[in-house]
Design a protein around this motif. Sequence first.
Motif, PDB file in Angstrom:
ATOM      1  N   TYR A 191       0.536   1.740   4.424  1.00  0.00           N
ATOM      2  CA  TYR A 191       1.461   2.868   4.433  1.00  0.00           C
ATOM      3  C   TYR A 191       0.850   3.943   5.322  1.00  0.00           C
ATOM      4  CZ  TYR A 191       3.670   7.245   3.073  1.00  0.00           C
ATOM      5  OH  TYR A 191       4.305   8.454   3.105  1.00  0.00           O
ATOM      6  N   ALA A 192       1.660   4.590   6.159  1.00  0.00           N
ATOM      7  CA  ALA A 192       1.116   5.596   7.074  1.00  0.00           C
ATOM      8  C   ALA A 192       2.083   6.749   7.271  1.00  0.00           C
ATOM      9  CB  ALA A 192       0.785   4.960   8.424  1.00  0.00           C
ATOM     10  N   GLU A 193       1.489   7.907   7.576  1.00  0.00           N
ATOM     11  CA  GLU A 193       2.231   9.090   7.976  1.00  0.00           C
ATOM     12  C   GLU A 193       1.619   9.562   9.286  1.00  0.00           C
ATOM     13  OE1 GLU A 193       1.486  11.744   4.773  1.00  0.00           O
ATOM     14  OE2 GLU A 193       2.517  10.503   3.278  1.00  0.00           O
ATOM     15  N   ALA A 194       2.416   9.700  10.328  1.00  0.00           N
ATOM     16  CA  ALA A 194       1.933  10.140  11.632  1.00  0.00           C
ATOM     17  C   ALA A 194       2.755  11.340  12.082  1.00  0.00           C
ATOM     18  CB  ALA A 194       2.030   9.017  12.660  1.00  0.00           C
ATOM     19  N   ASP A 195       2.074  12.464  12.317  1.00  0.00           N
ATOM     20  CA  ASP A 195       2.768  13.689  12.680  1.00  0.00           C
ATOM     21  C   ASP A 195       2.291  14.210  14.027  1.00  0.00           C
ATOM     22  OD1 ASP A 195       4.440  14.337  10.281  1.00  0.00           O
ATOM     23  OD2 ASP A 195       2.492  14.202   9.296  1.00  0.00           O
ATOM     24  N   VAL A 196       3.170  14.960  14.670  1.00  0.00           N
ATOM     25  CA  VAL A 196       2.861  15.651  15.925  1.00  0.00           C
ATOM     26  C   VAL A 196       2.888  17.143  15.604  1.00  0.00           C
ATOM     27  CG1 VAL A 196       3.524  16.003  18.326  1.00  0.00           C
ATOM     28  CG2 VAL A 196       3.945  13.791  17.229  1.00  0.00           C
ATOM     29  N   ASP A 202      -2.099  14.035  13.885  1.00  0.00           N
ATOM     30  CA  ASP A 202      -2.452  14.245  12.482  1.00  0.00           C
ATOM     31  C   ASP A 202      -1.884  13.073  11.688  1.00  0.00           C
ATOM     32  OD1 ASP A 202      -3.330  15.381  10.115  1.00  0.00           O
ATOM     33  OD2 ASP A 202      -1.612  16.743   9.931  1.00  0.00           O
ATOM     34  N   THR A 203      -2.733  12.115  11.370  1.00  0.00           N
ATOM     35  CA  THR A 203      -2.253  10.829  10.842  1.00  0.00           C
ATOM     36  C   THR A 203      -3.034  10.415   9.600  1.00  0.00           C
ATOM     37  OG1 THR A 203      -1.448  10.079  12.990  1.00  0.00           O
ATOM     38  CG2 THR A 203      -2.000   8.371  11.395  1.00  0.00           C
ATOM     39  N   PHE A 204      -2.314   9.848   8.639  1.00  0.00           N
ATOM     40  CA  PHE A 204      -2.899   9.337   7.395  1.00  0.00           C
ATOM     41  C   PHE A 204      -2.501   7.883   7.229  1.00  0.00           C
ATOM     42  CE2 PHE A 204      -1.877   8.348   2.912  1.00  0.00           C
ATOM     43  CZ  PHE A 204      -3.164   8.316   2.395  1.00  0.00           C
ATOM     44  N   ILE A 205      -3.455   7.041   6.804  1.00  0.00           N
ATOM     45  CA  ILE A 205      -3.209   5.607   6.603  1.00  0.00           C
ATOM     46  C   ILE A 205      -3.734   5.212   5.229  1.00  0.00           C
ATOM     47  CG2 ILE A 205      -3.466   3.289   7.560  1.00  0.00           C
ATOM     48  CD1 ILE A 205      -4.574   4.670  10.126  1.00  0.00           C
ATOM     49  N   ALA A 206      -2.902   4.578   4.432  1.00  0.00           N
ATOM     50  CA  ALA A 206      -3.306   4.055   3.126  1.00  0.00           C
ATOM     51  C   ALA A 206      -3.268   2.533   3.166  1.00  0.00           C
ATOM     52  CB  ALA A 206      -2.386   4.573   2.025  1.00  0.00           C
ATOM     53  N   GLU A 242      -7.120  -6.959  -0.122  1.00  0.00           N
ATOM     54  CA  GLU A 242      -7.037  -8.125  -1.016  1.00  0.00           C
ATOM     55  C   GLU A 242      -8.028  -8.008  -2.159  1.00  0.00           C
ATOM     56  OE1 GLU A 242      -7.541 -11.736   1.127  1.00  0.00           O
ATOM     57  OE2 GLU A 242      -5.735 -11.486   2.351  1.00  0.00           O
ATOM     58  N   SER A 243      -9.146  -7.355  -1.913  1.00  0.00           N
ATOM     59  CA  SER A 243     -10.186  -7.182  -2.926  1.00  0.00           C
ATOM     60  C   SER A 243      -9.787  -6.214  -4.026  1.00  0.00           C
ATOM     61  CB  SER A 243     -11.472  -6.676  -2.267  1.00  0.00           C
ATOM     62  OG  SER A 243     -11.248  -5.409  -1.656  1.00  0.00           O
ATOM     63  N   GLY A 244      -8.692  -5.460  -3.822  1.00  0.00           N
ATOM     64  CA  GLY A 244      -8.264  -4.458  -4.791  1.00  0.00           C
ATOM     65  C   GLY A 244      -8.674  -3.046  -4.425  1.00  0.00           C
ATOM     66  N   VAL A 245      -9.588  -2.898  -3.488  1.00  0.00           N
ATOM     67  CA  VAL A 245      -9.988  -1.571  -3.033  1.00  0.00           C
ATOM     68  C   VAL A 245      -8.823  -0.901  -2.316  1.00  0.00           C
ATOM     69  CG1 VAL A 245     -11.564  -0.286  -1.528  1.00  0.00           C
ATOM     70  CG2 VAL A 245     -12.393  -2.278  -2.797  1.00  0.00           C
ATOM     71  N   ARG A 246      -8.692   0.398  -2.524  1.00  0.00           N
ATOM     72  CA  ARG A 246      -7.714   1.187  -1.783  1.00  0.00           C
ATOM     73  C   ARG A 246      -8.461   2.095  -0.811  1.00  0.00           C
ATOM     74  NH1 ARG A 246      -2.559   0.725  -3.811  1.00  0.00           N
ATOM     75  NH2 ARG A 246      -2.374  -0.001  -5.969  1.00  0.00           N
ATOM     76  N   SER A 247      -8.064   2.048   0.451  1.00  0.00           N
ATOM     77  CA  SER A 247      -8.656   2.890   1.480  1.00  0.00           C
ATOM     78  C   SER A 247      -7.660   3.962   1.897  1.00  0.00           C
ATOM     79  CB  SER A 247      -9.048   2.062   2.713  1.00  0.00           C
ATOM     80  OG  SER A 247     -10.133   1.202   2.435  1.00  0.00           O
ATOM     81  N   HIS A 248      -8.121   5.202   1.897  1.00  0.00           N
ATOM     82  CA  HIS A 248      -7.321   6.322   2.388  1.00  0.00           C
ATOM     83  C   HIS A 248      -8.029   6.876   3.611  1.00  0.00           C
ATOM     84  CE1 HIS A 248      -4.934   7.278  -1.537  1.00  0.00           C
ATOM     85  NE2 HIS A 248      -4.664   6.082  -1.045  1.00  0.00           N
ATOM     86  N   LEU A 249      -7.376   6.797   4.763  1.00  0.00           N
ATOM     87  CA  LEU A 249      -8.001   7.084   6.050  1.00  0.00           C
ATOM     88  C   LEU A 249      -7.258   8.229   6.733  1.00  0.00           C
ATOM     89  CD1 LEU A 249      -8.190   3.353   7.243  1.00  0.00           C
ATOM     90  CD2 LEU A 249      -9.827   4.577   5.792  1.00  0.00           C
ATOM     91  N   ALA A 303       0.997  -2.198  11.947  1.00  0.00           N
ATOM     92  CA  ALA A 303       1.749  -1.978  10.702  1.00  0.00           C
ATOM     93  C   ALA A 303       1.840  -0.496  10.373  1.00  0.00           C
ATOM     94  CB  ALA A 303       1.089  -2.746   9.556  1.00  0.00           C
ATOM     95  N   ALA A 304       0.761   0.243  10.643  1.00  0.00           N
ATOM     96  CA  ALA A 304       0.767   1.682  10.375  1.00  0.00           C
ATOM     97  C   ALA A 304       1.775   2.390  11.267  1.00  0.00           C
ATOM     98  CB  ALA A 304      -0.639   2.246  10.589  1.00  0.00           C
TER      99      ALA A 304
END
Length: 358
Positions: free
Chosen positions: A203-208, A218-222, A226-233, A345-346
């Motif tokens: 899931y991503a949000e990309a702004d100008v 200014d971009t966020f990627i969630a 598969e391991s169950g870890v969630r990454s917030h970037l 995908a993002a």
Amino acid sequence: MTGTPLRVGLVGYGLAGSVFHAPLIAATQGLALDTVVTSNPERQAQARAEYPDVRVAASADELWARADELDLIVVASPNKTHVPLATAALEAGLPVVVDKPVAGTAAQARALAELAEKRGLLLSVFQNRRWDNDFLTLRRLIADGELGEVYRFESRFERWRPQLKGGWRESGDPAEIGGLLYDLGSHVVDQALVLFGPVTSVYAEADVRREGARTDDDTFIALTHESGVRSHLYVSATTAQLGPRFRVLGSKAGYVKHGLDPQEAALRDGSRPGASGAEWGAEPEELWGRLGAGESPVTGGGSPVPTLPGDYPAYYAAVARALHADGPNPVTAQEAAAALDVLDAARRSAAEKVTVTL
């Protein structure tokens, strides 16, 4: 390694070529910077001044014409040229290192990987942030079980650049492959995949945000792994107050680290690996991250964790060993393609406002 150094042709002498690649190549035992390709007269003069023995060419075509005099091509030119230049180098029978992102799409990256495999040639991608000081430290903490089972990985590559700098990186032309998603996003996504493995959803949000900007700043990627870890970037050029570089939360403890690895700043300032008595990539104790549970590191929670020295020179040392059949490719094109799957995908997620399943 002993014997005659491998001769390197470097295509591009802008930020990537002059600040990162040329100094690291020159500092690597077993490699010799033979030729720099740039059509810019000022950059040609800069290359000659910094490396008096280097040859300068105005066009990459000059490299293909004397391919038998070279052993490796490094592509550090604008993103849109990565695929055609890497293709030309492989077709000329030369191994290639390509700066990130290796291509504009995962499909293009895999096509390059297939060509390299068919030709029996090395194709490696310069993901230098795998050798950042904080990332090396975090990998060790995870490997040693200090965090327990990791639940959440927060990674920020944030800057405060309210004014546009101009150039192709800020162009709105999709052919340029500009914007932060494919620039800094290439780093944070690659690090997340190295640490926690394949991804199932994006899931991503990309702004100008900035006036006059034409691509995401200014971009966020969630990511759900598969391991169950969630990454917030988070990648941003509009962050007035910078967050922690890493905040990693596990079943036993969390690790919080502020500040960027010092190697880029050192290279920009003209420092070179092995050129002084100071340990390369080391940072002062006051910048160490903290490991603990139950209290904020800002109020003294946890214990300081000595940060391992950053080691960008390790990338080209590994490339040299791989070319001598003495070690693996440090970053394969297939790994880069997996990261591009996530970035592709993002981009779709942000445009369509959906979560994308991989």
